[in-house]
Design a protein around this motif. Structure first.
Motif, short mmCIF file in Angstrom:
data_model
loop_
_atom_site.label_atom_id
_atom_site.label_comp_id
_atom_site.label_asym_id
_atom_site.label_seq_id
_atom_site.Cartn_x
_atom_site.Cartn_y
_atom_site.Cartn_z
N VAL A 67 -4.57 -27.67 -16.71
CA VAL A 67 -5.36 -26.50 -16.35
C VAL A 67 -4.58 -25.59 -15.41
N ALA A 68 -3.90 -26.19 -14.42
CA ALA A 68 -3.10 -25.40 -13.48
C ALA A 68 -1.98 -24.66 -14.20
N ALA A 69 -1.35 -25.35 -15.15
CA ALA A 69 -0.28 -24.70 -15.92
C ALA A 69 -0.83 -23.53 -16.73
N GLY A 70 -2.04 -23.70 -17.30
CA GLY A 70 -2.66 -22.60 -18.02
C GLY A 70 -2.99 -21.43 -17.12
N LEU A 71 -3.45 -21.71 -15.89
CA LEU A 71 -3.76 -20.64 -14.95
C LEU A 71 -2.50 -19.87 -14.56
N VAL A 72 -1.42 -20.59 -14.31
CA VAL A 72 -0.15 -19.93 -13.97
C VAL A 72 0.34 -19.09 -15.15
N ALA A 73 0.23 -19.66 -16.36
CA ALA A 73 0.66 -18.91 -17.54
C ALA A 73 -0.17 -17.64 -17.72
N GLY A 74 -1.48 -17.72 -17.48
CA GLY A 74 -2.33 -16.55 -17.58
C GLY A 74 -1.94 -15.48 -16.58
N GLY A 75 -1.67 -15.89 -15.35
CA GLY A 75 -1.24 -14.93 -14.34
C GLY A 75 0.06 -14.25 -14.71
N LEU A 76 1.01 -15.04 -15.24
CA LEU A 76 2.30 -14.46 -15.64
C LEU A 76 2.13 -13.49 -16.81
N LEU A 77 1.24 -13.82 -17.76
CA LEU A 77 0.99 -12.91 -18.88
C LEU A 77 0.37 -11.60 -18.41
N VAL A 78 -0.54 -11.68 -17.42
CA VAL A 78 -1.14 -10.46 -16.89
C VAL A 78 -0.09 -9.60 -16.20
N LEU A 79 0.78 -10.23 -15.40
CA LEU A 79 1.84 -9.49 -14.73
C LEU A 79 2.78 -8.84 -15.75
N ALA A 80 3.10 -9.58 -16.82
CA ALA A 80 3.98 -9.03 -17.85
C ALA A 80 3.31 -7.85 -18.55
N ALA A 81 1.99 -7.94 -18.77
CA ALA A 81 1.28 -6.83 -19.42
C ALA A 81 1.32 -5.58 -18.56
N PHE A 82 1.14 -5.75 -17.24
CA PHE A 82 1.20 -4.60 -16.34
C PHE A 82 2.61 -4.01 -16.29
N ALA A 83 3.63 -4.88 -16.34
CA ALA A 83 5.01 -4.41 -16.19
C ALA A 83 5.50 -3.67 -17.43
N GLU A 84 5.14 -4.14 -18.62
CA GLU A 84 5.71 -3.61 -19.85
C GLU A 84 4.92 -2.44 -20.43
N GLU A 85 3.61 -2.39 -20.17
CA GLU A 85 2.80 -1.36 -20.80
C GLU A 85 2.52 -0.22 -19.83
N MET A 86 2.35 0.96 -20.39
CA MET A 86 2.17 2.16 -19.58
C MET A 86 0.72 2.32 -19.14
N SER A 87 0.54 2.84 -17.94
CA SER A 87 -0.76 3.33 -17.52
C SER A 87 -0.65 4.84 -17.36
N LEU A 88 -1.72 5.55 -17.67
CA LEU A 88 -1.68 7.01 -17.76
C LEU A 88 -2.76 7.63 -16.88
N THR A 89 -2.42 8.76 -16.28
CA THR A 89 -3.39 9.56 -15.54
C THR A 89 -3.34 10.97 -16.09
N LEU A 90 -4.46 11.43 -16.65
CA LEU A 90 -4.52 12.73 -17.32
C LEU A 90 -5.40 13.70 -16.54
N THR A 91 -4.94 14.95 -16.43
CA THR A 91 -5.78 16.06 -16.02
C THR A 91 -5.59 17.17 -17.06
N ASP A 92 -6.30 18.27 -16.88
CA ASP A 92 -6.14 19.38 -17.81
C ASP A 92 -4.77 20.05 -17.65
#
Length: 237
Positions: free
Chosen positions: A78-103
């Motif tokens: 379970v602990a290994a799964g929790l660590v893996a989940g945290g690492l996947l979340v960090l990787a998702a934030f690092a590799e994918e773009m977040s956007l802020t739009l105005t007119d």
């Protein structure tokens, strides 16, 4: 004006924030520990059953797995799964773009770097497979990368703020597959594309991106399809 939720975007007044869907992050954080627990429960009895086979490869390893059924060992799964989940979340934030739009402007943040573009300088916005692309007034790529929000949320947000959203690349017909030495390209561009191919092969996306920017400065756009590079001249060139 307070923020309101719209799909996986958050609108504040005339500002829209597009980030990774919370539901996807929740699946990673909750699902991976659960998967670890299921593996911890199922793997030992399966290994004990499989160890009875007379033609079993790696018998010692399988028999070792068959003995991992103590409560503290399940806790490790379970602990290994929790660590893996945290690492996947960090990787998702690092590799994918977040956007802020105005007119007036769009801000693109990725891999601890942020870039800002005026809406008037964006000639087209579209999805190329799983990548979001913003083109400049010269038809060169301002931004290309994996997008966190879902496609429908992207299209809705860009259109709401008056950006030229397109269903596909308006210059797709101009691309040619890169063939080393073709007389259609200058030698300098061939050298850059060869270096970019090597960067892609060694999995160095930042180097490949920097080389692509240099190619653009010489009047060309480059994109990838599988393991092949494709190029086109800037539409304004």
């Amino acid at each position: 004006m307070p923020g309101t939720e719209r799909g996986n975007s958050r609108v504040q007044g005339r500002t829209t924030h597009l980030r990774h869907p919370r539901s996807d992050l929740l699946v990673l954080l909750v699902g991976t520990p659960l998967l670890g627990l299921l593996l911890g429960l199922a793997l030992p009895p399966f290994a004990r059953w499989a160890s009875g086979s007379p033609v079993l490869p790696w018998r010692a390893g399988v028999e070792f797995l068959g003995r991992l059924d103590a409560p503290w060992q399940l806790g490790l799964f379970v602990a290994a799964g929790l660590v893996a989940g945290g690492l996947l979340v960090l990787a998702a934030f690092a590799e994918e773009m977040s956007l802020t739009l105005t007119d007036e402007r769009v801000e693109v943040a990725r891999d601890s770097r942020s870039r800002d573009f005026a809406r008037a300088d964006v000639s087209a916005v579209f999805l190329d497979g799983k990548q979001l692309v913003l083109l400049g007034r010269d038809s060169g790529e301002l931004v290309r990368g994996a997008h966190a929000p879902r496609a429908a949320a992207l299209a809705e947000a860009f259109r709401a703020h008056g950006y030229p959203w397109r269903d596909s690349d308006p210059h797709a017909s101009l691309f040619h597959r890169w063939i080393p030495g073709t007389p259609d390209l200058p030698a300098e561009v061939h050298a850059l594309l060869a270096a970019r191919k090597a960067a892609l092969k060694r999995k160095a996306p930042r180097d490949a991106g920097d080389l692509g920017e240099t190619v653009r400065e010489l009047g060309y756009v480059v994109r990838d399809e599988g393991t092949e590079q494709y190029w086109r001249p800037l539409a304004a060139a």
